[in-house]
Design a protein around this motif. Sequence first.
Motif, PDB file in Angstrom:
ATOM      1  N   LEU B 120      39.515  31.854  48.323  1.00 22.80           N
ATOM      2  CA  LEU B 120      39.648  33.526  48.016  1.00 22.80           C
ATOM      3  C   LEU B 120      39.430  33.461  46.403  1.00 22.80           C
ATOM      4  O   LEU B 120      40.523  32.703  45.812  1.00 22.80           O
ATOM      5  CB  LEU B 120      40.711  34.189  48.635  1.00 22.80           C
ATOM      6  CG  LEU B 120      40.686  34.100  50.140  1.00 22.80           C
ATOM      7  CD1 LEU B 120      41.858  34.896  50.624  1.00 22.80           C
ATOM      8  CD2 LEU B 120      39.657  34.774  50.802  1.00 22.80           C
ATOM      9  N   LEU B 121      38.533  33.942  45.794  1.00 21.95           N
ATOM     10  CA  LEU B 121      38.488  33.770  44.457  1.00 21.95           C
ATOM     11  C   LEU B 121      38.388  35.202  43.636  1.00 21.95           C
ATOM     12  O   LEU B 121      37.180  35.733  43.446  1.00 21.95           O
ATOM     13  CB  LEU B 121      37.493  32.791  43.865  1.00 21.95           C
ATOM     14  CG  LEU B 121      37.340  32.577  42.450  1.00 21.95           C
ATOM     15  CD1 LEU B 121      38.333  31.711  41.959  1.00 21.95           C
ATOM     16  CD2 LEU B 121      36.134  31.771  42.060  1.00 21.95           C
ATOM     17  N   PRO B 122      39.289  35.707  43.156  1.00 21.82           N
ATOM     18  CA  PRO B 122      38.815  36.956  42.091  1.00 21.82           C
ATOM     19  C   PRO B 122      38.020  36.676  41.108  1.00 21.82           C
ATOM     20  O   PRO B 122      38.228  35.407  40.411  1.00 21.82           O
ATOM     21  CB  PRO B 122      40.419  37.212  41.410  1.00 21.82           C
ATOM     22  CG  PRO B 122      41.389  36.482  42.388  1.00 21.82           C
ATOM     23  CD  PRO B 122      40.681  35.390  42.816  1.00 21.82           C
ATOM     24  N   VAL B 123      37.187  37.237  40.610  1.00 20.58           N
ATOM     25  CA  VAL B 123      36.075  36.905  39.682  1.00 20.58           C
ATOM     26  C   VAL B 123      36.658  36.580  38.169  1.00 20.58           C
ATOM     27  O   VAL B 123      36.115  36.041  37.573  1.00 20.58           O
ATOM     28  CB  VAL B 123      34.896  37.861  39.582  1.00 20.58           C
ATOM     29  CG1 VAL B 123      34.212  37.842  40.876  1.00 20.58           C
ATOM     30  CG2 VAL B 123      35.522  39.406  39.229  1.00 20.58           C
ATOM     31  N   ASN B 124      38.000  37.281  38.121  1.00 19.50           N
ATOM     32  CA  ASN B 124      38.645  36.846  36.791  1.00 19.50           C
ATOM     33  C   ASN B 124      39.169  35.642  36.736  1.00 19.50           C
ATOM     34  O   ASN B 124      39.672  35.396  35.449  1.00 19.50           O
ATOM     35  CB  ASN B 124      39.669  38.114  36.383  1.00 19.50           C
ATOM     36  CG  ASN B 124      40.890  38.318  37.460  1.00 19.50           C
ATOM     37  OD1 ASN B 124      40.800  37.161  38.325  1.00 19.50           O
ATOM     38  ND2 ASN B 124      41.706  39.093  37.218  1.00 19.50           N
ATOM     39  N   ARG B 125      38.904  35.029  37.708  1.00 13.98           N
ATOM     40  CA  ARG B 125      39.490  33.510  37.389  1.00 13.98           C
ATOM     41  C   ARG B 125      38.484  32.450  37.102  1.00 13.98           C
ATOM     42  O   ARG B 125      38.584  31.380  37.136  1.00 13.98           O
ATOM     43  CB  ARG B 125      40.260  33.019  38.690  1.00 13.98           C
ATOM     44  CG  ARG B 125      41.510  33.982  38.845  1.00 13.98           C
ATOM     45  CD  ARG B 125      42.443  32.977  39.969  1.00 13.98           C
ATOM     46  NE  ARG B 125      43.496  33.776  40.233  1.00 13.98           N
ATOM     47  CZ  ARG B 125      44.344  33.726  41.409  1.00 13.98           C
ATOM     48  NH1 ARG B 125      44.042  32.676  42.096  1.00 13.98           N
ATOM     49  NH2 ARG B 125      45.207  34.587  41.612  1.00 13.98           N
ATOM     50  N   ILE B 126      37.028  33.144  36.757  1.00 12.10           N
ATOM     51  CA  ILE B 126      36.231  32.246  36.695  1.00 12.10           C
ATOM     52  C   ILE B 126      36.094  31.986  34.902  1.00 12.10           C
ATOM     53  O   ILE B 126      36.014  32.754  34.318  1.00 12.10           O
ATOM     54  CB  ILE B 126      34.697  32.765  37.021  1.00 12.10           C
ATOM     55  CG1 ILE B 126      34.963  33.009  38.553  1.00 12.10           C
ATOM     56  CG2 ILE B 126      33.646  32.104  36.663  1.00 12.10           C
ATOM     57  CD1 ILE B 126      33.638  33.695  39.213  1.00 12.10           C
ATOM     58  N   TYR B 127      36.025  30.765  34.541  1.00 13.10           N
ATOM     59  CA  TYR B 127      35.646  30.350  33.228  1.00 13.10           C
ATOM     60  C   TYR B 127      34.465  30.060  32.946  1.00 13.10           C
ATOM     61  O   TYR B 127      33.957  29.315  33.988  1.00 13.10           O
ATOM     62  CB  TYR B 127      36.958  29.404  32.802  1.00 13.10           C
ATOM     63  CG  TYR B 127      38.397  29.842  33.111  1.00 13.10           C
ATOM     64  CD1 TYR B 127      38.747  30.287  31.672  1.00 13.10           C
ATOM     65  CD2 TYR B 127      38.977  29.972  34.096  1.00 13.10           C
ATOM     66  CE1 TYR B 127      40.289  30.658  32.059  1.00 13.10           C
ATOM     67  CE2 TYR B 127      40.397  30.464  34.088  1.00 13.10           C
ATOM     68  CZ  TYR B 127      41.012  30.768  32.977  1.00 13.10           C
ATOM     69  OH  TYR B 127      42.123  31.361  32.959  1.00 13.10           O
ATOM     70  N   ALA B 128      33.948  30.173  31.828  1.00 18.04           N
ATOM     71  CA  ALA B 128      32.564  29.638  31.326  1.00 18.04           C
ATOM     72  C   ALA B 128      32.640  28.062  31.678  1.00 18.04           C
ATOM     73  O   ALA B 128      31.450  27.722  32.328  1.00 18.04           O
ATOM     74  CB  ALA B 128      32.512  29.918  29.964  1.00 18.04           C
TER      75      ALA B 128
END
Lengths: 409, 181
Positions: B120-128
């Motif tokens: 489960l991954l909130p999109v705000n945890r994606i880093y470039a």
Amino acid sequence: MISDQRTRHTLHRLGNLTTAARNDAWSRVKNAEALKQQAIHARDRVLADLPAYLARLETATRAHDVAVLHAGDAQEANRLVIQTMRGLGVTDALRNHHPLLDEIQLDRAAKANAIQLTPLHPGDYLAQLADERPGHPIWPVGHLTVEAISATLQQKWRIPETYNPDHLTSTVRMPLRRALLRTHTAILGVTFAAVEEGVFVLLDNDGHNASLTSLARHVILLLSIEQIAADIDDLDALIQVFALSAWGRPLPAYVTHLQRPAPREIDGPRTIHLILVDNRRTKIIEEGFGQALRCIQCGACHSVCPVYQQIGGRGYANSPYTGPIGAVINPLLLRPDLGEAQAALCAGSGGCQDACPVAIPIPDLIHAQRIRLAQTHPPNDDKRYFSVWRRLISRPRFFRSYIRRSYRK
Amino acid sequence: MSEPIIKTFINAWTRWGGTWERWENPIAARLALLRYLQDQHRMEILSWQVELLPIPGLAAALNDAGFKLFPPDRRRLNPDLAMGLTAADAALADNGSVILVPAQGRSWLPALIPIGHVILLPVNRIYADMAAWRGDWRRTRADESLRTLIITGPSFSDDIERHKHFGMFGPRRTHIILFDV
């Protein structure tokens, strides 16, 4: 040379697939040249002042409650592993796939001390079943055909005849997974360590390292003293360069970072022992061959070497270091008397230097080895030739008759 | 989180064999998770502590739907559990990787032992990329242990003539449920 054409074909195919994947992966990297330069800088930086970096690594790891031990040579490394296991009260362990463990011949030492050591890496395990030495740093049984692996499993485990790689891998997976779920102690060769943060990293695609560090209560890490990076940024660059050159992808499926024991966690090791293995590496730097220790053991040079593609890993004196870099490292690391034979394992194509992501001048190092050998130990053939020649020219009548006879032929 | 970074992550994630779905909020993601688990016919799940998963009301929803969650514990590990459920501390867009940092109730085992793994991954945890994540880590979590697991696609072995066999030690399937917050 390998007489079996099918095996040669397998080696060629391995080389071609690996080279294609590597070239494709590197072509997708933005600033690929900058990344390679960062990796070269990362390697040279620590090699230029290895004792100081090792002292800092030791301080950082001790601060994380990791027990640090030093092994001057292979024998001492084995003794320390066995002593540590006895101290933990264990007589069996699982190990990962790492050339350092082969270099010190840990399996043999464990057996001699009634310790059962099982390789968890499927390739390593198959190599052991087939009574073969790992022939490649990434694919230990890359030289074996599916038929050869099937024959081994049919003979050893009486499995039904199958040449389906999926079936064969599943067959090997079952006992390994059972062993993994019961594991208590793991012996792990470390891919790299970051000095500043005292972090160790293990790389694989099947997940055996991550699972071992999660499930084992006790972990014994073995680290070649040169496989260190100054800090985590250099470590990240090395991981990426390794993955691109070894597997043709920017990261392997699993990158496992280990820093300190986790006594209160429900997984993770309760104790970590680190054994720093020198085994002539300091001497290699002193002898002026430090550039060879830049090697990150990605196997990129293997896939382009015309000699390796003919002989596989068998021509490298039973060493875990095969391929072009093996020809350089083996006489330095293992036995100086290997020099003549190892230096001969180079056709001078130069492909290895182009493929090496950390720009090791392998052909130059092999040339330097040849010069050193010629100076210190003239080749036996030359000695014999000159001895016969000296005897011939010191007896004029005999010499003339020899020449006449030679022309008559 | 910018859309291009999310798209880059999805492209890279699928390139290595992962599957994904994206939802507009955590409630929709919760429904998607229940549907996915039902489709897989997995009622027993090896999971992080449910309160640590980034979706509210998940414990009750799973319970009502008849799912049973098992906490990972190596002393009583059931190897037959075929589905693992975790969140991720971060994801890296350029490589399509997820990062798991273990802590109390957040073991690596659900990501390693079952043959399926749902993240489960909130999109705000994606880093470039890795550098962006490391930078953030240094600013906010510098004192924490660096014991981290970076997962990039399912587990595989290609030891036999480089034929890929998925699900060697880790999961054969890795499915990510992305959601906006």
